[in-house]
Motif scaffolding. Structure first.
Motif, PDB file in Angstrom:
ATOM      1  N   GLU A 255       0.867  -1.000   0.160  1.00 48.74           N
ATOM      2  CA  GLU A 255       0.132   0.037  -0.155  1.00 48.74           C
ATOM      3  C   GLU A 255       0.717   1.133   0.030  1.00 48.74           C
ATOM      4  O   GLU A 255       0.662   2.262  -0.689  1.00 48.74           O
ATOM      5  N   LEU A 256       1.914   1.287   0.743  1.00 48.94           N
ATOM      6  CA  LEU A 256       2.837   2.378   0.599  1.00 48.94           C
ATOM      7  C   LEU A 256       3.512   2.581  -0.691  1.00 48.94           C
ATOM      8  O   LEU A 256       3.642   3.790  -0.822  1.00 48.94           O
ATOM      9  N   ASP A 257       3.896   1.501  -1.286  1.00 51.08           N
ATOM     10  CA  ASP A 257       4.593   1.648  -2.424  1.00 51.08           C
ATOM     11  C   ASP A 257       3.467   2.162  -3.662  1.00 51.08           C
ATOM     12  O   ASP A 257       3.779   2.960  -4.693  1.00 51.08           O
ATOM     13  N   ALA A 258       2.307   1.616  -3.376  1.00 47.48           N
ATOM     14  CA  ALA A 258       1.268   2.174  -4.413  1.00 47.48           C
ATOM     15  C   ALA A 258       0.999   3.760  -4.242  1.00 47.48           C
ATOM     16  O   ALA A 258       0.901   4.414  -5.010  1.00 47.48           O
ATOM     17  N   ILE A 259       1.011   4.279  -2.878  1.00 51.23           N
ATOM     18  CA  ILE A 259       0.697   5.511  -2.578  1.00 51.23           C
ATOM     19  C   ILE A 259       1.889   6.358  -3.081  1.00 51.23           C
ATOM     20  O   ILE A 259       1.590   7.553  -3.859  1.00 51.23           O
ATOM     21  N   LEU A 260       3.048   5.872  -3.050  1.00 52.56           N
ATOM     22  CA  LEU A 260       4.358   6.501  -3.793  1.00 52.56           C
ATOM     23  C   LEU A 260       4.038   6.622  -4.842  1.00 52.56           C
ATOM     24  O   LEU A 260       4.730   7.667  -5.843  1.00 52.56           O
ATOM     25  N   ALA A 261       3.778   5.507  -5.732  1.00 51.86           N
ATOM     26  CA  ALA A 261       3.706   5.390  -7.193  1.00 51.86           C
ATOM     27  C   ALA A 261       2.669   6.396  -7.639  1.00 51.86           C
ATOM     28  O   ALA A 261       2.847   7.043  -8.699  1.00 51.86           O
ATOM     29  N   VAL A 262       1.647   6.796  -7.004  1.00 52.87           N
ATOM     30  CA  VAL A 262       0.558   7.708  -7.544  1.00 52.87           C
ATOM     31  C   VAL A 262       1.106   9.019  -7.221  1.00 52.87           C
ATOM     32  O   VAL A 262       0.842   9.954  -8.176  1.00 52.87           O
ATOM     33  N   VAL A 263       1.913   9.334  -6.044  1.00 55.00           N
ATOM     34  CA  VAL A 263       2.380  10.808  -5.747  1.00 55.00           C
ATOM     35  C   VAL A 263       3.477  11.042  -7.009  1.00 55.00           C
ATOM     36  O   VAL A 263       3.638  12.140  -7.501  1.00 55.00           O
TER      37      VAL A 263
END
Length: 350
Positions: A255-263
């Motif tokens: 979930e943290l990697d996904a949020i970073l990818a979006v940002v």
């Protein structure tokens, strides 16, 4: 040139090219792709194949963030989906039975949809903050995954199930084809139809969109359900690739990697406008960074620190305010204060 630099995708693309160049420097044949037994192999193919689960989760996370929310439960949904599918397949008389495998996939994705709809109901129906509402499934879901597997690693031996995450079709890894299909469908629904505009309107101003007649609650529930569905598919990919389900470690911190990818892709965490292409590019940056860390021999205990530093630099360079403060012309001089004329001079009495 200035307009190109200011484009939201310029800096993620530049960092991705820089990471690829670094890999080429350490491994000269890094960019080579070859055909073996009718399948394409190479480091670039591996980046797409191993990054497929992250890309899927990031696509769903993009729409959630576009509504002004966030979903911390996707990692647990990944674990639950893989655990339920593997548990069902392990109990089949014939694990290669296509009908049994499809049933397992349907059960896993159905449960993922229910969990996502529950998150959306808590956010849109009851009004709980998204970070709190999804934190419930994040904590409880991991326990549910271990309950499904009885705290053990469930192994399967199914060629049909192996196809999802570790198989090939039309010379390409099947997981890449799944990502392309989901991305194309999402892009069609959000960019060719009015759905994307409605999602952005909810993130921009939920109250105004509701007063304008948009059914924001139903749409919010649908977005969270879609995000969980993407996480469920990612869970199937991860578990089928290793032919086992680990309720404790599968999807951990994805979930943290996904949020970073979006940002990194240029979507604001405040909601509103989003970029699917930017999200895919951001996920590829993170996966390429992970590949680079292993290829250049960085010690495993410092991997997370190195990854955090690189992602921080990408986000800072991508910020227009940061670039303006750091890269502004230092040669500029402030204009001197105007001198008073003789008529404007005032005599001060002694």
């Amino acid at each position: 040139m200035t307009a190109l630099v200011r484009h939201r995708l310029f800096w993620p693309a530049a960092v991705l090219l820089l990471l690829l160049a670094a890999n080429v420097a350490f491994t000269p044949g890094f960019l080579s792709i070859e055909m073996k037994d009718g399948h394409l192999y190479g480091s670039l193919i591996d980046i797409f194949r191993f990054g497929a689960p992250l890309i899927l989760v990031a696509i769903g996370m993009t729409l959630v963030i576009a509504t002004g929310g966030i979903d911390l439960s996707v990692g647990s949904v990944v674990a639950i989906s893989g655990a339920l599918a593997c548990l069902h397949i392990s109990g089949l008389p014939d694990q290669n039975d296509v009908g049994g495998v499809l049933t397992a996939v349907g059960l896993a994705l159905g449960l993922a949809l229910v969990l996502g709809a529950w998150n959306g109901f808590l956010v849109a129906g009851i009004g709980i903050q998204p970070i709190i509402a999804t934190l419930i499934i994040m904590v409880a879901g991991r326990g549910l995954a271990q309950l499904i597997t009885d705290g053990q690693i469930v192994t399967v031996n199914s060629a049909s199930y192996k196809l999802i995450g570790g198989g090939y079709w039309l010379t390409l890894p099947f997981s890449i084809l799944i990502v392309l299909a989901v991305l194309a469908l999402t892009a069609f629904l959000t960019r060719r139809l009015a759905l994307g505009l409605l999602v952005e309107s909810i993130g921009g101003n939920a109250t105004a969109s509701r007063l304008a007649g948009i059914r924001s609650r139903g749409l919010t529930v649908a977005v969270y359900a879609f995000c969980a569905l993407c996480a469920g598919i990612a869970g199937l990919m991860i578990s089928s690739n290793v032919s086992s389900a680990d309720g404790n470690n599968a999807g951990l911190w994805i979930e943290l990697d996904a949020i970073l990818a979006v940002v990194i892709g240029g979507t604001s965490l405040m909601g509103g406008r989003f970029s699917l292409g930017g999200t895919v590019l951001g996920a590829l940056v993170i996966q390429t960074l992970t590949t680079t860390i292993y290829s250049i021999g960085i010690p495993p205990e410092t991997t997370l620190l190195f990854k955090a530093l690189v992602v921080t630099v990408v986000c800072l360079v991508q910020s227009p305010a940061f670039r303006e403060k750091v890269f502004q012309r230092r040669g500029r001089r402030r204009p001197a204060a105007p001198q008073a004329t003789d008529d404007e001079k005032v005599e001060v009495p002694a």
